[in-house]
Design a protein around this motif. Structure first.
Motif, mmCIF file in Angstrom:
data_model
loop_
_atom_site.group_PDB
_atom_site.id
_atom_site.type_symbol
_atom_site.label_atom_id
_atom_site.label_comp_id
_atom_site.label_asym_id
_atom_site.label_seq_id
_atom_site.Cartn_x
_atom_site.Cartn_y
_atom_site.Cartn_z
ATOM 1 N N GLN A 95 0.957 -1.441 0.091
ATOM 2 C CA GLN A 95 0.474 -0.463 0.269
ATOM 3 C C GLN A 95 1.305 1.289 -0.174
ATOM 4 O O GLN A 95 0.226 2.355 -0.416
ATOM 5 C CB GLN A 95 -0.772 -0.314 1.376
ATOM 6 C CG GLN A 95 -2.109 1.267 1.277
ATOM 7 C CD GLN A 95 -2.365 0.809 2.905
ATOM 8 O OE1 GLN A 95 -1.645 0.973 3.599
ATOM 9 N NE2 GLN A 95 -3.912 1.455 2.739
ATOM 10 N N VAL A 99 1.751 4.697 -2.817
ATOM 11 C CA VAL A 99 1.229 5.756 -2.590
ATOM 12 C C VAL A 99 2.501 6.389 -3.052
ATOM 13 O O VAL A 99 2.673 7.736 -3.705
ATOM 14 C CB VAL A 99 0.426 6.215 -0.562
ATOM 15 C CG1 VAL A 99 1.427 7.333 -0.447
ATOM 16 C CG2 VAL A 99 -0.231 4.889 -0.739
ATOM 17 N N MET A 140 -5.258 9.737 -1.434
ATOM 18 C CA MET A 140 -4.776 9.313 -1.396
ATOM 19 C C MET A 140 -4.080 9.934 -0.435
ATOM 20 O O MET A 140 -2.651 9.400 0.169
ATOM 21 C CB MET A 140 -3.764 9.071 -2.007
ATOM 22 C CG MET A 140 -3.258 9.902 -2.873
ATOM 23 S SD MET A 140 -1.700 9.026 -4.261
ATOM 24 C CE MET A 140 -1.160 10.711 -5.128
ATOM 25 N N ALA A 143 -2.662 8.521 3.674
ATOM 26 C CA ALA A 143 -2.887 7.745 3.550
ATOM 27 C C ALA A 143 -0.629 7.843 3.401
ATOM 28 O O ALA A 143 0.413 7.621 4.183
ATOM 29 C CB ALA A 143 -2.567 6.819 1.998
ATOM 30 N N TRP A 144 -0.378 9.164 2.053
ATOM 31 C CA TRP A 144 0.913 10.208 2.378
ATOM 32 C C TRP A 144 0.912 10.381 3.664
ATOM 33 O O TRP A 144 2.102 10.091 4.121
ATOM 34 C CB TRP A 144 0.682 10.379 1.259
ATOM 35 C CG TRP A 144 2.314 12.008 1.587
ATOM 36 C CD1 TRP A 144 2.381 12.855 1.118
ATOM 37 C CD2 TRP A 144 3.210 11.171 0.334
ATOM 38 N NE1 TRP A 144 3.655 13.291 1.423
ATOM 39 C CE2 TRP A 144 4.080 12.050 0.738
ATOM 40 C CE3 TRP A 144 3.406 10.420 -0.078
ATOM 41 C CZ2 TRP A 144 5.196 12.300 0.462
ATOM 42 C CZ3 TRP A 144 4.689 10.050 -0.071
ATOM 43 C CH2 TRP A 144 5.974 11.169 -0.254
ATOM 44 N N TYR A 156 -8.976 2.845 6.099
ATOM 45 C CA TYR A 156 -10.070 3.870 5.314
ATOM 46 C C TYR A 156 -11.045 3.579 5.257
ATOM 47 O O TYR A 156 -11.673 1.991 5.226
ATOM 48 C CB TYR A 156 -9.659 4.013 4.145
ATOM 49 C CG TYR A 156 -8.720 5.262 3.882
ATOM 50 C CD1 TYR A 156 -8.845 6.399 2.916
ATOM 51 C CD2 TYR A 156 -7.463 4.866 3.126
ATOM 52 C CE1 TYR A 156 -7.902 7.398 2.985
ATOM 53 C CE2 TYR A 156 -5.693 5.525 3.361
ATOM 54 C CZ TYR A 156 -6.563 6.739 2.421
ATOM 55 O OH TYR A 156 -5.985 8.073 2.434
ATOM 56 N N LEU A 168 -6.423 -1.722 -5.985
ATOM 57 C CA LEU A 168 -7.515 -0.639 -4.052
ATOM 58 C C LEU A 168 -8.511 -2.063 -3.987
ATOM 59 O O LEU A 168 -8.332 -2.147 -2.510
ATOM 60 C CB LEU A 168 -8.219 0.585 -4.667
ATOM 61 C CG LEU A 168 -9.488 1.188 -3.385
ATOM 62 C CD1 LEU A 168 -7.893 1.331 -1.989
ATOM 63 C CD2 LEU A 168 -9.373 2.272 -3.847
#
Length: 359
Positions: A95, A99, A140, A143-144, A156, A168
């Motif tokens: 994952q 990203v 995203m 997540a970053w 999420y 995804l």
């Protein structure tokens, strides 16, 4: 639109993605030359269509590689359990690779850069993250922030139609995430899933939700104000003050907060991705004129009220503070921007130092 069951869905999405990516690679020379010629003939000196082609091809390539990697991970970890600790750790690494790779593609093609205020607030300890949702490119961002910069595990709450994205779809189902429709009703099974998602967090995890549910438009704002006024008429006046974001839908956030009664609340706002809600807007907005300015607020759980109605009021007021910040930041950009100013090209660093003049 109802999403088909996983097996039937992936029989369509996985071969379709791999075939489309392969065809895209094969036709790149003539298409790229055609896009370049179109840009030059129409005097788009920033090469918008040329950039957009390589953005689409790059993202498709990352998605295809991620999809193939999920097959490798299934072969490797299925004997020991696809949700075993080793498998979860491997899928988390995949994952984060996805990203980083997508951010790198956008940095090189459309000049995406971030400047972040509040990196220190990403901290340890589990949290419920409420993030602004302005376009296709900001999903995203949490997540970053939390996964790449903060080295955290990110859970999420995702729109169910994102299951059409095969990488995804697969990775999200193997990690703790929940797919929902935009309007879960009180007492629904979806809210029970959100409660469990937050309940099972450890100190290295955060739960991310986009309380607006969709992108802002004036029409959607009016509908959101009317929806909130039906259940909380005392908040209608506050809700009508929103100018740039939608009043939050409280049900999903409340379910997460109920599931993690000691979790902090983190709010993530940003300015700079407003013009990416449709293909037409995207074509007019690339490359990005400015870095995407991201700001993080963290509220200790002790700051929140305890009664349900009071929590909803607290969320709406914090969301209105975010709207005020967006308005001030947009005004500052308008005042400081030369209309002819455009970036020369992508930055080499996706994280720029935070602007000291930012609010």
């Amino acid at each position: 639109m109802t999403v088909p069951p996983p097996a039937r869905r992936r029989l369509l999405t996985v071969p379709g993605l791999l075939l489309a990516t392969l065809v895209g690679i094969l036709v790149t020379p003539p298409v790229a030359l055609g896009a370049l010629a179109a840009d030059l003939v129409t005097r788009r000196w920033q090469l918008r269509w040329f950039r957009l082609w390589f953005l689409a091809l790059g993202v498709a390539g990352v998605e295809a590689l991620g999809t193939l990697a999920t097959g490798v991970l299934w072969v490797r970890h299925a004997p020991g359990g696809i949700r075993s600790p080793a498998s979860v750790a491997a899928h988390h690494r995949l994952q984060m690779w996805w990203v980083r790779a997508v951010v790198a593609v956008m940095r090189r093609t459309i000049a995406l850069r971030y400047e972040v205020d509040g990196v220190d607030l990403l901290g340890r300890g589990h949290a419920v993250v409420l993030a602004r949702h302005a376009s296709h490119l900001d999903a995203m961002l949490p997540a970053w922030l939390f996964g790449v910069l903060g080295d955290r595990r990110v859970r999420y709450v995702l729109k169910e139609d994102l299951q059409w994205s095969p990488a995804l779809d697969t990775v999200a189902k193997r990690l703790p995430n929940v797919f929902v429709d935009r309007s879960p009703v009180a007492g629904s099974e979806q809210l029970a899933h959100l409660h469990r998602l937050a309940r099972d967090m450890d100190d290295d995890s955060v739960c991310v939700i986009f309380p607006e549910g969709t992108f802002y438009t004036p029409t959607r704002r009016d509908r959101a104000v009317a929806r909130l006024a039906r259940t909380r008429p005392d908040l209608e006046a506050l809700a009508r003050r929103f100018r740039h974001i939608l009043p939050p839908r409280p049900a999903g956030t409340l379910a997460l907060l109920d599931g993690a009664p000691d979790a902090d609340v983190v709010i993530v706002g940003h300015v700079g991705l407003e013009g990416f809600a449709s293909l037409a807007e995207i074509s007019r907005s690339v490359p990005l004129r400015h870095p995407v300015h991201v700001r993080v607020w963290r509220h200790r759980r002790s700051e929140l009220p305890t009664e349900r109605d009071d929590i909803i009021t607290w969320i709406v007021r914090r969301w209105l503070e975010l709207d005020d910040w967006i308005d001030a930041e947009l005004a500052r950009r308008r005042a400081a921007t030369d209309p002819g100013d455009r970036p020369d090209g992508p930055s080499s660093d996706p994280i720029a130092p935070a602007n000291p003049e930012a609010p």
